[in-house]
Design a protein around this motif. Structure first.
Motif, short mmCIF file in Angstrom:
data_model
loop_
_atom_site.label_atom_id
_atom_site.label_comp_id
_atom_site.label_asym_id
_atom_site.label_seq_id
_atom_site.Cartn_x
_atom_site.Cartn_y
_atom_site.Cartn_z
N LYS A 1 5.65 7.06 -7.33
CA LYS A 1 6.36 6.13 -6.43
C LYS A 1 5.75 4.74 -6.52
CE LYS A 1 7.87 9.55 -3.02
NZ LYS A 1 7.50 10.28 -1.82
N GLN A 2 4.41 4.69 -6.59
CA GLN A 2 3.79 3.38 -6.65
C GLN A 2 4.09 2.69 -7.98
OE1 GLN A 2 3.23 1.51 -4.46
NE2 GLN A 2 1.09 1.25 -3.87
N PRO B 1 15.67 11.20 -7.62
CA PRO B 1 15.66 10.54 -6.31
C PRO B 1 14.22 10.18 -5.96
CG PRO B 1 16.78 12.67 -6.22
CD PRO B 1 16.11 12.60 -7.55
N ALA B 2 14.06 9.10 -5.24
CA ALA B 2 12.72 8.63 -4.91
C ALA B 2 11.92 9.70 -4.17
CB ALA B 2 12.83 7.38 -4.04
N THR B 3 12.60 10.53 -3.43
CA THR B 3 11.91 11.55 -2.63
C THR B 3 11.28 12.64 -3.50
OG1 THR B 3 14.08 12.56 -2.39
CG2 THR B 3 13.27 11.30 -0.50
N GLN C 1 0.84 -1.21 0.00
CA GLN C 1 0.00 0.00 0.00
C GLN C 1 0.88 1.25 0.00
OE1 GLN C 1 -2.81 0.18 3.22
NE2 GLN C 1 -3.53 2.22 2.65
N PHE C 2 1.89 1.22 0.85
CA PHE C 2 2.84 2.31 0.85
C PHE C 2 4.06 1.83 0.08
CE2 PHE C 2 0.19 2.73 4.59
CZ PHE C 2 -0.34 4.00 4.38
N HIS C 3 4.52 2.64 -0.81
CA HIS C 3 5.52 2.21 -1.80
C HIS C 3 6.79 1.66 -1.17
CE1 HIS C 3 7.66 5.87 -0.75
NE2 HIS C 3 6.46 6.45 -0.72
N ALA D 1 7.35 -1.44 -10.94
CA ALA D 1 8.52 -1.78 -11.77
C ALA D 1 9.51 -2.61 -10.95
CB ALA D 1 9.19 -0.50 -12.27
N ARG D 2 9.69 -2.24 -9.69
CA ARG D 2 10.60 -2.98 -8.81
C ARG D 2 10.10 -4.43 -8.62
NH1 ARG D 2 11.35 -0.60 -2.91
NH2 ARG D 2 9.16 -1.20 -2.81
N ALA D 3 8.79 -4.56 -8.47
CA ALA D 3 8.23 -5.90 -8.27
C ALA D 3 8.46 -6.79 -9.50
CB ALA D 3 6.73 -5.79 -7.98
#
Lengths: 230, 401
Positions: free
Chosen positions: A151-152, A142-144, A93-95, A157-159
């Protein structure tokens, strides 16, 4: 083709002092390759617990679990970690992106950490995935500095980075606004359709479930309904 | 190594906090360097003061003991008695000196006749310790020539050099005749050739120098010497060299440390106190690192949880935190060594009005290698607790938080 997920008679009981709480009872769940399944249920129905068991983050009290033809409920912690890394993808739920890394580095992380470094091939695949989720212009951000929806999408993509056989999503749109939630759902459907990736999406949102190919309803720790084709 | 990349990113994600942490480590290391350099400096200073005007090793005849002599199997035993009249002496001093000259660590050698005497000036009598040397060896053990305050250092055949305090006490001055009465009951009129002031009270008040040739009849020693005094390049090696010389010559060799046992005890006690302070400095550094990394591990629970969820091994997570400790240790130790050296070097330049150092500090003796190694190793060990706690984090629990 064998089932991607074959969970049989899964039971889960939590002990809190002398008090025993049975969260799951005799849950059977089979997912075939390419399914996009929604795991529905009210709060406390046990859907997050089932997702954690399928994701090898929690050991069931009873039952057996096979993923992609491998018996996984008997694996050691280290073997489970390796299995998660190579065969499963997670979207939360939270990235939970790593704030000190760029979008590309976040996506490549699941491959780079076990390998001891980020190769050019990993970087290239991470950038391909980011382009695919519509973040070609944010790869080195940067992710921030990304929005919630972005972000999600990075998390999706990371998954996908290690080409998992089963992707587990826990309320993936729960923290997003309507537009971003639609985009994320579209993206998951697209990946499911194009890659034939199997999804198990835990949600309490009927709108999300309606866009899945199958609904699995949990009630009081039991599977109440596990059939629906959209 | 990807864990190193992650550790580096974590440290630089909050540069101010990391800078504070490294500064804290550096401060502890600076304190360690300062204490070490000060204690070593004090020890060197005290040793130099003590050994500047005395020998590092004294060679003397072996102590004679009474013994039963072997003889015919009769009921009468023969016993060799020790003469108290005969002065113990080193008859083979020439060959001993030759042996000493072949030793690489020997800086100077002074064969001597040492004895007790009285200086008589009118009705005033003062005891003196006579040191008779070869004139060429006058400065071998103590710098006498350079400290002559009146007259000169040329002993000649009837000359005597006396200390300034002795001269003041007896009203003596260079060029005056003086009567020397030895413990053998022999009197001789000598001429005071020079007066020296070494600023070592024992020398300036009690010691008189003669040439060996002058001293031989006065102490009834026509051939031998009573002792051979030795200076070494490295005073700290005196015990080892003395042990070797005792074996090699059969003479009794005494190192300066054994003549000054109380000083050694004081230095040992001082070093022990120093080690205690050094240990506290290091412990405070290590506690700082452990607590900072524990806070970091706690702050990054969700990130660690997600890493664990997508299968990153607990060894990788532990490595990230241990490498952070290593980086902090290396950076803090390097900075602390540099700042410690700079501080000690500056303190070493501070001079009192009398020309001596305000602090007897030895900047080169700050124990840099030891503190660097200890801090780095300690930082790694200090990071083990937060690393273990991070590696053991339950991913599900961390993500749900």
């Amino acid at each position: 083709m064998s089932a991607v997920l074959d969970a049989r008679a899964i039971g889960m009981t939590f002990r809190n002092g002398d008090e025993m709480t049975e969260v799951l009872r005799d849950v059977d769940l089979v997912l075939e390759p390419g399914e996009l399944a929604a795991l529905l249920g009210a709060s406390g129905s046990g859907k997050s617990t089932l997702l954690s068991i399928v994701g090898l983050l929690l050991r069931p009290t009873t039952g057996s679990l096979e993923i992609a033809g491998s018996r996984v409920d008997t694996l050691s912690d280290a073997e489970r970690a390796l299995f998660r890394n190579q065969r499963l993808g997670f979207i939360f739920q939270f990235h939970h992106l790593l704030p000190d890394f760029t979008a590309t580095e976040n996506v490549a992380f699941p491959a780079a950490a076990p390998a001891g470094g980020m190769s050019a091939a990993m970087r290239s695949r991470a950038r391909e995935l980011l382009a695919r989720v519509g973040l070609a212009d944010r790869m080195d951000f940067p992710a921030t500095r990304l929005s919630g929806g972005q972000k999600q999408r990075v998390a999706i993509a990371r998954a996908l980075m290690n080409k998992p056989q089963l992707i587990l999503a826990d309320e993936p749109t729960g923290s997003l606004d309507r537009v971003a939630a639609e985009q994320v759902l579209d993206l998951m459907r697209e990946v499911n359709h194009e890659d034939k990736a199997t999804f198990l999406i835990c949600t309490h949102d009927e709108k999300v479930a309606a866009r899945c190919t199958r609904r699995v309803m949990l009630k009081d720790g039991r599977v109440e309904q596990a059939l629906q084709e959209n | 190594m990807f864990a190193l990349t992650v550790a580096h990113r974590y440290l630089f994600s909050n540069p101010a906090q990391t800078a504070l942490l490294v500064s804290g480590v550096a401060l502890g290391v600076t304190a360690f360097v300062f204490i070490t350099a000060l204690i070593q400096g004090l020890a060197i200073n005290l040793t130099e003061q003590l050994t500047a005007n005395s020998a590092h090793i004294s060679l003397e005849p072996a102590t004679r003991v009474a013994r039963v002599l072997p003889g015919a199997a009769t009921e009468t035993a023969s016993v060799a008695i020790v003469s108290t009249f005969q002065r113990p002496q080193i008859r083979t001093w020439g060959s001993t000196v030759a042996l000493l000259r072949t030793q690489s660590g020997v800086l100077a050698i002074s064969p001597q006749i040492s004895g007790s005497a009285f200086i008589v000036k009118g009705e005033t009598v003062a005891p003196v310790a006579v040191t008779a040397i070869e004139p060429a060896d006058l400065d071998a053990i103590s710098a006498i020539s350079a400290n002559i305050v009146s007259g000169d250092a040329n002993l000649g055949s009837d000359g005597i050099l006396v200390g300034a305090r002795l001269a003041e006490n007896l009203g003596l001055s260079a060029g005056e005749p003086v009567l020397l009465r030895t413990d053998r009951g022999i009197d001789r009129l000598l001429t005071i050739r020079g007066v020296f002031r070494t600023r070592v009270q024992a020398l300036d008040e009690r010691v008189a120098y003669l040439s060996i040739q002058t001293a031989r009849p006065l102490f009834r020693l026509p051939e031998g010497v009573t002792n051979i005094e030795i200076k070494l390049v490295e005073p700290a090696e005196a015990r080892d060299v003395a042990s070797f010389l005792q074996q090699a010559t059969g003479l009794r060799a005494t190192a300066w440390q054994d003549k000054n046992a109380s000083l050694e005890e004081a230095l040992t006690a001082q070093a022990r106190t120093g080690r205690l302070i050094q240990a506290f400095s290091l412990i405070s550094v290590l506690i700082g690192i452990a607590s900072a990394l524990s806070l970091s591990a706690n702050r990054r629970r969700s990130e660690i949880g997600i890493m664990r969820a997508f299968g990153v091994s607990s060894a990788f997570i532990a490595a990230v935190f241990i490498l952070q400790g290593l980086l902090i240790g290396v950076a803090g130790a390097s900075l602390g060594c540099l700042s410690g050296f700079a501080l000690c070097s500056w303190l070493a330049t501070l001079i009192r009005p009398d020309g001596t150092m305000a602090l007897p500090i030895a900047p080169g003796e700050g124990g840099y290698v030891a503190v660097f190694a200890l801090t780095t190793l300690g930082a790694v060990l200090a990071s083990v607790i937060p690393a273990r706690s991070a590696a053991r984090l339950d991913p599900l629990e961390a993500i749900q938080q």
